[in-house]
Each structure stands twice: as C-alpha cells, then as structure tokens.
Motif scaffolding. Structure first.
Motif, mmCIF file in Angstrom:
data_model
loop_
_atom_site.group_PDB
_atom_site.id
_atom_site.type_symbol
_atom_site.label_atom_id
_atom_site.label_comp_id
_atom_site.label_asym_id
_atom_site.label_seq_id
_atom_site.Cartn_x
_atom_site.Cartn_y
_atom_site.Cartn_z
ATOM 1 N N LEU A 160 -1.003 14.363 -2.006
ATOM 2 C CA LEU A 160 -2.080 15.174 -2.585
ATOM 3 C C LEU A 160 -3.023 15.726 -1.517
ATOM 4 O O LEU A 160 -4.004 16.392 -1.846
ATOM 5 C CB LEU A 160 -2.880 14.346 -3.603
ATOM 6 N N ALA A 161 -2.720 15.448 -0.239
ATOM 7 C CA ALA A 161 -3.544 15.945 0.884
ATOM 8 C C ALA A 161 -5.012 15.587 0.680
ATOM 9 O O ALA A 161 -5.906 16.418 0.854
ATOM 10 C CB ALA A 161 -3.364 17.452 1.064
ATOM 11 N N LEU A 162 -5.248 14.322 0.292
ATOM 12 C CA LEU A 162 -6.622 13.859 0.087
ATOM 13 C C LEU A 162 -7.175 13.275 1.384
ATOM 14 O O LEU A 162 -6.411 12.825 2.251
ATOM 15 C CB LEU A 162 -6.655 12.795 -1.017
ATOM 16 N N GLU A 163 -8.499 13.258 1.512
ATOM 17 C CA GLU A 163 -9.131 12.729 2.724
ATOM 18 C C GLU A 163 -10.257 11.747 2.407
ATOM 19 O O GLU A 163 -11.055 11.392 3.277
ATOM 20 C CB GLU A 163 -9.654 13.899 3.584
ATOM 21 N N GLY A 164 -10.342 11.316 1.153
ATOM 22 C CA GLY A 164 -11.378 10.369 0.756
ATOM 23 C C GLY A 164 -10.869 8.939 0.852
ATOM 24 O O GLY A 164 -9.773 8.683 1.363
ATOM 25 N N PRO A 165 -11.653 7.974 0.351
ATOM 26 C CA PRO A 165 -11.217 6.575 0.349
ATOM 27 C C PRO A 165 -9.887 6.419 -0.381
ATOM 28 O O PRO A 165 -9.614 7.150 -1.337
ATOM 29 C CB PRO A 165 -12.340 5.852 -0.410
ATOM 30 N N HIS A 204 0.826 -1.218 0.000
ATOM 31 C CA HIS A 204 0.000 0.000 0.000
ATOM 32 C C HIS A 204 0.858 1.265 0.000
ATOM 33 O O HIS A 204 0.332 2.384 -0.008
ATOM 34 C CB HIS A 204 -0.923 -0.012 1.227
ATOM 35 N N SER A 205 2.190 1.094 -0.013
ATOM 36 C CA SER A 205 3.107 2.238 0.044
ATOM 37 C C SER A 205 2.753 3.304 -0.987
ATOM 38 O O SER A 205 2.657 4.490 -0.668
ATOM 39 C CB SER A 205 4.537 1.733 -0.188
ATOM 40 N N LEU A 206 2.539 2.897 -2.228
ATOM 41 C CA LEU A 206 2.273 3.858 -3.314
ATOM 42 C C LEU A 206 1.024 4.702 -3.036
ATOM 43 O O LEU A 206 1.082 5.937 -3.061
ATOM 44 C CB LEU A 206 2.111 3.101 -4.641
ATOM 45 N N ALA A 207 -0.103 4.055 -2.787
ATOM 46 C CA ALA A 207 -1.347 4.804 -2.606
ATOM 47 C C ALA A 207 -1.309 5.634 -1.335
ATOM 48 O O ALA A 207 -1.772 6.782 -1.309
ATOM 49 C CB ALA A 207 -2.538 3.843 -2.588
ATOM 50 N N ASN A 208 -0.724 5.091 -0.296
ATOM 51 C CA ASN A 208 -0.605 5.810 0.966
ATOM 52 C C ASN A 208 0.247 7.077 0.776
ATOM 53 O O ASN A 208 -0.089 8.161 1.270
ATOM 54 C CB ASN A 208 0.042 4.887 2.008
ATOM 55 N N PHE A 209 1.339 6.919 0.023
ATOM 56 C CA PHE A 209 2.209 8.065 -0.283
ATOM 57 C C PHE A 209 1.464 9.116 -1.108
ATOM 58 O O PHE A 209 1.491 10.316 -0.782
ATOM 59 C CB PHE A 209 3.463 7.592 -1.032
#
Lengths: 265, 414
Positions: free
Chosen positions: B166-171, B156-161
């Motif tokens: 991108l300072a996102l807060e969605g799923p 999950h490193s890529l998506a978590n990074f």
C-alpha cells in the motif's frame, strides 16, 4: 501534535552475561563487567517449579523481567495492562512445530501448540499474576522494541494509567536458523506511567513523537551492548544504553523504514 | 493534575471514559464464501454454509474447513513477488476486493502516507511457508532456495507486506494474540487516532489454513469431524477457516454518514492457556469496557456477532454471559458455521459481518445448528431476521485468555 509524555517507573533487564538491570547498567556505562560464566536461563519465581522447568525459554525470559519490573515499581501486577513484544516469538517452539508437522503431524503436542501462539508469554503472565487487565502481544520484525514502546506509551497516555512493557527474543534453532537470525537470550521490561501522575521525582521521563523519514539505528556505545546485537530484540539496546547514561539528548529509533520514533528526555 | 485511571489502593478498576466515534470509511472481507463483502452477505442471507470437506495438505484430517477458493490462482505483482506465500496472497486478494485499495490511496492522498497507520492482526501469519520449507529441506537440512526470504518466515510478514503493497509510511505493527488479534487492532488504532499520532488507520487481519492450526487444534481435541454447529446441544468442535479483512478508520470531521466504531474492551481471563474462564469473567470485563467506551447500556444492543466457535466450553461460557447481560430482544448469532473459525482473522471478518448487519438491516442466523443448547437464552438465534440495527457488538476470545469486544453503530448521531 502533542507528544506523549511518560516516565519510566522501573526497569528490568536480562541476558545471560547481564542478568539484571544493575549489572547491565554498569556494563553499559563501562563501570562493571558482564558476569562470567554467563547464566543459562532465568528461573522466574512467579511460576510454580514444574511450570518453570517446562516453560519455553521465551516465557521464562519474559516472566522474569516482567516480575522484576513490577516489583521494582511497587505496583500491583494484577492492575497493570501489559504489552508483550517479540520479533519472532518462541523460535524453538516454531522449529518443533514445523519439524513435527513435516514428519508426523498427528503427533503434534497440544501443549507445544498452545505455547506456539505469539501471546503465550502474555497468557502465562496474566494467569500467574491473576491479572484481568488488557494484555497484548505485538511484533514489528527488526523494529519491534520501538513499536512496543510506542504502543505502551500510547496506552499509558490514552487511558492515563501505568502499563507494563515486556520485550524478549530467543535463540534461533534448527533449520529455521538459516533464515531467521537471532542469537542468545535477551529480555527487558519497563513500567511506564503518565508523566503527570508519577510519584517520584528523578525518574527518567520522555516525550515520544513520530518524525517522518528514515533513520539508521543509533550506534551502540558499549562492548556489553554490542555483544547482544545479534539478538532479534537488539533494537531495544540503544534505549537501555540511553537509560544507563541518563542522557539528556533526544534518542531517535527507527519505527519503520520510513518513520522515526523520537524520545526527548 | 491528572490522576491515573484506576485506584490501586482498592484494587478496583475504573470504567474507561467514553471515546469519540471513528468513521469506518471503507471495509472489506474475503472468506470461504467468496471474494469481498457481497458473497458473504449473500451466504448469510441464504443461510448457506461455505464450509467444505477438508482437502488441504497431503494427508487431510477428517474435518470441514472454510477455504478461500481463489488463493491459489492469485499472483502477487512482480514488484512484491519476494513476499509470495499463501497468507500474503490472501492478503492481496483481500485488498483488491470492494475497491478497498482505492479507499486507501484516497486516504493516503488526503492525509499523507506518514499519517496513515497500519495495524494488522494474525495468529500464524506466513508460518505455512515455513512449514513448506521444513517439508522440502535439502540434503544439508537447508531451506529450499526459492523459500528463504527472512521477511516471510516471521509473524510480521503480513503487516510488513501490506505496508509495502500500500506504499504506506506511517506506524506499522502486528497484533498477534491468537483469535482476538484482528479485533484488538481497532483498539490500538483508536488510541493512535485519539492522540493525534495519525489521521487515518488501516486495521484488519489475515490468517490462512496451515498444518500448525489444523493439527494443533486436532491435538487439543477441539476439531469437529463435521461442519461446526455453534451453540448446538450436540456441538462437537470447531471448523477452521481462512480469511482476510480490512477497514479504514478516520476521525469524524463532518456530518457525513456511514457506520462507526463506538467502543472496544480488552481483558484477560487469568485462567488457562487454551480454555476460557468458566464464569466468563474476562469476557464480561471486556464487554463492560466496550459498553463504557461506547456509553451504551447492554439493553441498547440490537445484534451480537458471537465468538461462537462450537467448542463445548466457549459456547457454554458465552451463552451464559449473553443470557445474563442482554434483553431477550437482542439478536445474537454466530457466523462460524458460514466461514469457519478464521482464528486471527475472526475479529475483522466478524466486524465486517456486524457492519453488514448495520448497513443492510439484516441479522444472520447460526447455520448448521439444529437444536440450541439448553444453556442458551432467547437471544441466541438459529434463524436470521430483518430489522434495523443501530448498535452491534462483536465478541472475539483467544488463547491465553485474551478477550476483545467491539461496538459498532449506524452513525455518529445518537
């Protein structure tokens, strides 16, 4: 937003001391004890004997709970889209790959290489059940179960069809265990069906919705669940405790650092 | 009362319903051809392969690779330094290209950060960092002190990074189904958008060169010693590449222009872990579902970006599928000879190539290929062509028999 309304057709659970949902359910409710001595690893009958021996722990675990959940649902495995979720994949295969690449890269085993893909369990499952429906393999680190449940509910409602969710993580081994924390074996599976089409009354049903804001993982109630908290799929445990207690209160699971998955019975 | 979308009594799958198109507000890809869409389009137009002799790692195998030149010189911002590894550097390089990050910030402003989903595909994520650690264990067998971030040594490193960057807060979820990973992200995102869970979704994928894939595919005897030649009668294996790509998807709420996602199909082969079904049964089911969701007939498809890896078996099965299902006028080609097989990033790279074909009226050829295999129909082309592309299709097939077909269109109007 319309919450996703789904029902749980069937439940499967496997951990060495809780090898089956009825045992786990009783232990979570404080009505039964974990098995002693614990089981070593499951032997899914769905695999041929040679494959059963050779399968990585992650594949044995995933196929065991998947087969039980589908059998209990009375549905046809070949028709069910499947969502496989694991925080880390097969950590023993990763340890083997990295060790071999450091020492003698030309000797990497082709079988272990194709078993290193995150969708290995999904692949073996669809082959074993001759299932040509969609299958996916996801991860969301320490909120993997919540992310998998959201994807399963989304597939179930978007396409109005029953789906299979399979969640599992295995023991971290080798040098990787220094940074990647996961203890023991833990797997669980659910068959989800749209609430509007479920056949049997009395099944647990939930409205799923997203709520902005952070939340801590709900505290575990039972010593049997707390004993599994070191596994990387531990974020599944509050949900299975809630199923065991047939709770009528909303269950909030962290989906990301800033978002909550709310399950309202 | 709604009924479930298949009939178990007969064992027949019902065709999926047509979906509402989604606008692709922005997209980008970074490949061996260069950073951003323009260098890829230029390479496709010029018919020039971006592959080079393998120079990755201490003892490189004899093969050719699609290596992104600027990864080593890319540095993460100080606030994200803890995520540093080759895969996350390539992700960052890719996000900065084509002003994609500005499009994301605008979407975040429009919808709110909790209403933007992130769904990324990767096959090996940052396993390269784990391989590095195993090559430099200390005397006690521990990871070196500068390479111990648990958030990096996991898929999950890529998506978590990217979620943090991108300072996102969605799923935020990772799809990891080998070489179909970053095609299937479109399906997961479409369902979230259709059900109103979010108002925008960033999809994409990143995979980087690492020992696991180079030596793993070598162990399976699937690597060519020379630049790969998709659908060539004398093809002898794949060339591995690395790439990043992203797209921003939103529901269509106005009469604006721009390319759209029309459909997707997902299926399983139920055949073998590393070899496709000999009759392409799974691939054809994915094709059928993609066309059904797009409400299109195969005869309406102008262009196909084929999976076309140059492995003996994939190309044989895929060529037969294209020959039996599409009219001679459909221009089908593989871009693997330009970029290499970018594995978990192949879905998004080839989605971007399909969108470039639509936007520029240019359909690439199949570079490096000299003589087409006798099993190829008239659809599969070595040379490029310029013509309007209204409907384009992209195939991605992965290990475990995991298939995904995407359909893109020039606009929401038919």
């Amino acid at each position: 937003m319309n919450p996703l309304h789904f029902c749980i057709d069937s439940v499967a659970f496997w951990a060495p001391a809780l090898p089956g949902w009825q045992i786990a359910r009783a232990a979570f409710r404080g009505e039964g004890a974990p098995v002693d001595p614990p089981a070593t690893r499951p032997a899914p009958a769905i695999l041929a004997p040679a494959e059963r021996r050779r399968a990585p722990d992650s594949v044995a675990l995933a196929l065991e709970v998947a087969a039980v959940a589908v059998r209990e649902s009375g549905r046809d495995a070949a028709m069910l889209p499947s969502i496989f979720i694991s925080a880390h994949g097969d950590l023993a295969v990763n340890d083997y790959m990295c060790t071999t690449l450091a020492d003698q890269p030309a000797l990497v085993s082709p079988t272990r290489f194709h078993n290193s893909v995150h969708n290995a369990a999904a692949g073996y499952w669809t082959i074993a059940t001759v299932c040509r429906a969609a299958s996916t393999a996801l991860t969301a680190f320490d909120t993997s179960f919540a992310a998998g449940l959201l994807e399963a509910a989304t597939q179930c409602i978007a396409d109005q069809q029953a789906v299979l969710l399979v969640a599992y993580d295995v023991q971290a081994v080798g040098a990787l265990a220094m940074v990647t924390k996961s203890e023991g074996l833990l797997a669980a599976a659910l068959v989800l069906a749209p609430a509007s089409s479920t056949g049997s009354p009395g099944k647990p049903c939930f409205h799923a919705s997203l709520v902005a804001g952070a939340i801590d993982s709900p505290p575990l109630r039972s010593s049997a669940a707390k004993a599994l908290a070191g596994n990387a799929m531990a974020d599944a445990l509050p949900f299975f405790e809630a199923l065991a207690f047939a709770t009528d209160r909303p269950l909030d699971l962290p989906l990301t650092r800033t978002l909550t998955l709310r399950l309202t019975p | 009362m709604l009924v479930e979308n298949h009939t178990e009594a007969t064992g027949q799958r019902a065709a999926p319903r047509r979906i509402a198109p989604l606008r692709i507000t922005a997209y980008t890809t970074t490949t061996a051809a260069g950073t951003g869409k323009e260098p890829l389009l230029a390479a496709l137009r010029a018919g020039v392969s971006a592959l080079r002799e393998n120079d990755f790692g201490a003892a490189p195998l004899k093969t050719w690779i699609g290596r992104v030149a600027d990864v080593e010189s890319t540095a993460l911002p100080q606030s994200l330094a803890g995520w540093d590894c080759r895969n996350n550097r390539l992700a960052w390089l890719g996000l900065l290209a084509d002003d994609f990050i500005d499009a994301v910030h605008a979407a975040r402003q429009r919808h709110g950060p909790a209403r933007v989903a992130l769904v990324l595909g990767t096959s090996t994520s940052s396993i390269g960092a784990t391989e590095d650690a195993y090559r430099s264990l200390d005397a006690e067998g521990r990871f070196p002190a500068n390479n111990r971030n648990p958030l990096v040594h996991t898929p999950h490193s890529l998506a978590n990074f990217v979620h943090a960057a991108l300072a996102l807060e969605g799923p935020c979820v990772t799809v990891s189904t080998a070489c179909s990973s970053s095609a299937k992200v479109f399906a997961t995102a479409e369902r979230m958008l259709r059900l109103g869970l979010v108002d925008a979704a960033i999809v994409g994928g990143v995979d980087t060169l690492c020992g696991s894939v180079l030596f793993g595919f070598n162990a399976l005897q699937l690597i060519s010693p020379a630049p790969c030649r998709p659908f060539d009668a004398e093809r002898d294996g794949i060339s591995i590449g690395e790439a990043a790509g992203f797209a921003l998807l939103e529901r269509i709420t106005d009469a604006g222009e721009g390319p759209v996602l029309l459909g997707y199909g997902e299926s399983s082969d139920a055949h073998h872990m590393s070899t496709p079904h000999p009759l392409g049964l799974g691939a054809e089911l994915a094709l059928d579902d993609a066309l059904a969701r797009a409400a299109l007939d195969a005869s309406e498809i102008d262009h196909i970006n084929l999976h076309g890896t140059a492995s003996a078996k994939n190309d044989e099965v895929e060529a037969a599928l294209v020959a039996r299902r599409f009219p001679a006028r459909t221009h089908a080609s593989s871009t693997k000879g330009f970029t290499g097989h970018t594995l978990g990033a192949a879905g998004i790279v080839e989605a971007a190539a399909s969108l470039l074909a639509i936007e520029h009226g240019f359909m690439p050829g199949t570079v490096n290929t000299r003589t087409l295999d006798g099993g190829c129909g008239p659809q599969i082309r070595i040379t490029s062509a310029s013509a309007a592309v209204r409907f384009a299709l992209s195939n991605s097939f992965g290990f475990g028999g995991n298939n995904c077909v995407l359909v893109f269109g020039a606009g929401a109007q038919r």
